[in-house]
Design a protein around this motif. Structure first.
Motif, short mmCIF file in Angstrom:
data_model
loop_
_atom_site.label_atom_id
_atom_site.label_comp_id
_atom_site.label_asym_id
_atom_site.label_seq_id
_atom_site.Cartn_x
_atom_site.Cartn_y
_atom_site.Cartn_z
N LYS A 1 11.90 7.87 -0.56
CA LYS A 1 11.77 7.79 1.14
C LYS A 1 12.64 7.03 1.97
CE LYS A 1 6.87 8.15 -0.10
NZ LYS A 1 5.34 7.32 -0.09
N GLU A 2 13.04 7.40 3.15
CA GLU A 2 14.02 6.57 3.86
C GLU A 2 13.48 5.20 4.25
OE1 GLU A 2 16.13 6.97 8.25
OE2 GLU A 2 15.07 8.97 7.11
N ASP A 3 12.23 5.04 4.22
CA ASP A 3 11.54 3.66 4.47
C ASP A 3 12.18 2.74 3.53
OD1 ASP A 3 10.58 4.34 6.91
OD2 ASP A 3 8.48 4.70 6.13
N ASN B 1 9.46 11.23 -1.59
CA ASN B 1 8.76 12.15 -0.60
C ASN B 1 8.24 13.37 -1.34
OD1 ASN B 1 11.03 13.66 -0.93
ND2 ASN B 1 11.85 12.69 1.06
N ASP B 2 8.03 14.30 -0.51
CA ASP B 2 7.48 15.66 -1.30
C ASP B 2 8.63 16.62 -1.90
OD1 ASP B 2 4.78 14.88 -0.46
OD2 ASP B 2 4.86 16.28 1.24
N ASP C 1 0.71 -1.39 0.09
CA ASP C 1 -0.04 0.04 -0.02
C ASP C 1 0.88 1.10 0.32
OD1 ASP C 1 -2.36 -1.45 0.00
OD2 ASP C 1 -2.49 -1.30 2.05
N GLU C 2 2.09 1.31 0.90
CA GLU C 2 2.88 2.53 0.86
C GLU C 2 3.52 2.38 -0.59
OE1 GLU C 2 5.06 5.61 2.08
OE2 GLU C 2 3.28 4.41 2.87
N LEU C 3 3.93 1.40 -1.16
CA LEU C 3 4.58 1.46 -2.52
C LEU C 3 3.57 2.04 -3.53
CD1 LEU C 3 7.00 0.32 -3.88
CD2 LEU C 3 5.71 -1.86 -4.66
N LYS D 1 15.19 4.58 -12.26
CA LYS D 1 16.69 5.05 -11.73
C LYS D 1 16.74 5.32 -10.31
CE LYS D 1 17.24 8.07 -14.83
NZ LYS D 1 18.04 9.31 -15.46
N ASN D 2 15.93 6.34 -9.98
CA ASN D 2 16.04 6.81 -8.62
C ASN D 2 15.18 6.22 -7.59
OD1 ASN D 2 17.75 8.46 -10.02
ND2 ASN D 2 16.41 10.13 -9.89
N GLY D 3 14.10 5.17 -7.88
CA GLY D 3 13.30 4.56 -7.09
C GLY D 3 13.52 3.07 -6.98
#
Length: 213
Positions: A103-105, A97-98, A89-91, A196-198
């Motif tokens: 996101k650190e998580d 993040n904004d 769900d978070e994915l 690339k970044n996620g």
């Protein structure tokens, strides 16, 4: 009809997924769906390319269990499906993040959780198997840096999706790893930034904790 299993029920939503790819609305069935339920259904490919399950009938109810395994002499409670749903769900909210940063998580919390989850079954998810999928993604990234064609990336990730399904059917990976990887592939195919970044940094963090475990 095809026999399959309910693999995901997004909290708060009125639909669920069968065999990862086929969605079904709850109003079209006459039973309360639960992850692990075995069902019979007809497959339908919609104009938008998504897959739908029709005429879904319950064959048998699944069981939600939490097992305990031993890792390095320490008893560890295996993670329940509800915790995996929380991650998925978070994915769905995206990698960033904004401020536009990962996101650190997705760098620490979830990679640690996923590494432990995938390690609960020692018969599947071998390090070499998991590393193989990661190396394949790195290969795709390397070619993308050269040709700069994101359509190539999307094509290769779609091909990788079928390899994941094949590995699941061969019992080389767990259902949990299959759910994790397919969800990330769908998000990664949305943009080159996601890829690339996620996707890649998130997967690399998982590998770091997984190999360590």
């Amino acid at each position: 009809m095809t026999e399959g299993k309910i693999t995901r029920i997004p909290p708060g939503k009125e639909f669920f997924f069968i065999d990862n790819d086929y969605w079904c609305h709850k109003t079209s069935i006459n039973f309360e769906p639960q992850e692990g339920d075995v069902v019979a259904y007809d497959k339908e490919k919609q104009p938008d390319g998504k897959f739908r399950a029709k005429r879904v009938k319950l064959i048998s109810k699944g069981e939600s269990t939490i097992s305990t395994v031993s890792t390095g002499g320490t008893s560890v409670s295996a993670f329940s499906s509800s915790q995996l749903r929380e991650y998925l769900d978070e994915l769905e909210q995206g990698y960033f993040n904004d401020a536009g940063y990962l996101k650190e998580d997705f760098s620490i919390k979830y990679p640690i959780f996923l590494a432990k989850l995938f390690n609960t079954n020692t018969d599947v998810n071998k390090s070499s198997q998991i590393r193989g999928f990661f190396d394949h993604c790195i290969m795709i990234s390397g070619k993308f840096k050269y040709n700069r064609q994101f359509e190539y990336v999307k094509h290769e990730l779609s091909q990788l999706d079928s390899k994941i399904t094949y590995a699941l059917n061969r019992k080389n990976i767990s259902q949990e790893f299959c759910d994790f990887f397919k969800a990330n592939l769908e998000l990664a195919k949305k943009s080159d930034i996601n890829f690339k970044n996620g996707f890649l940094p998130h997967l690399q963090a998982l590998i770091a904790y997984y190999i360590k475990n």
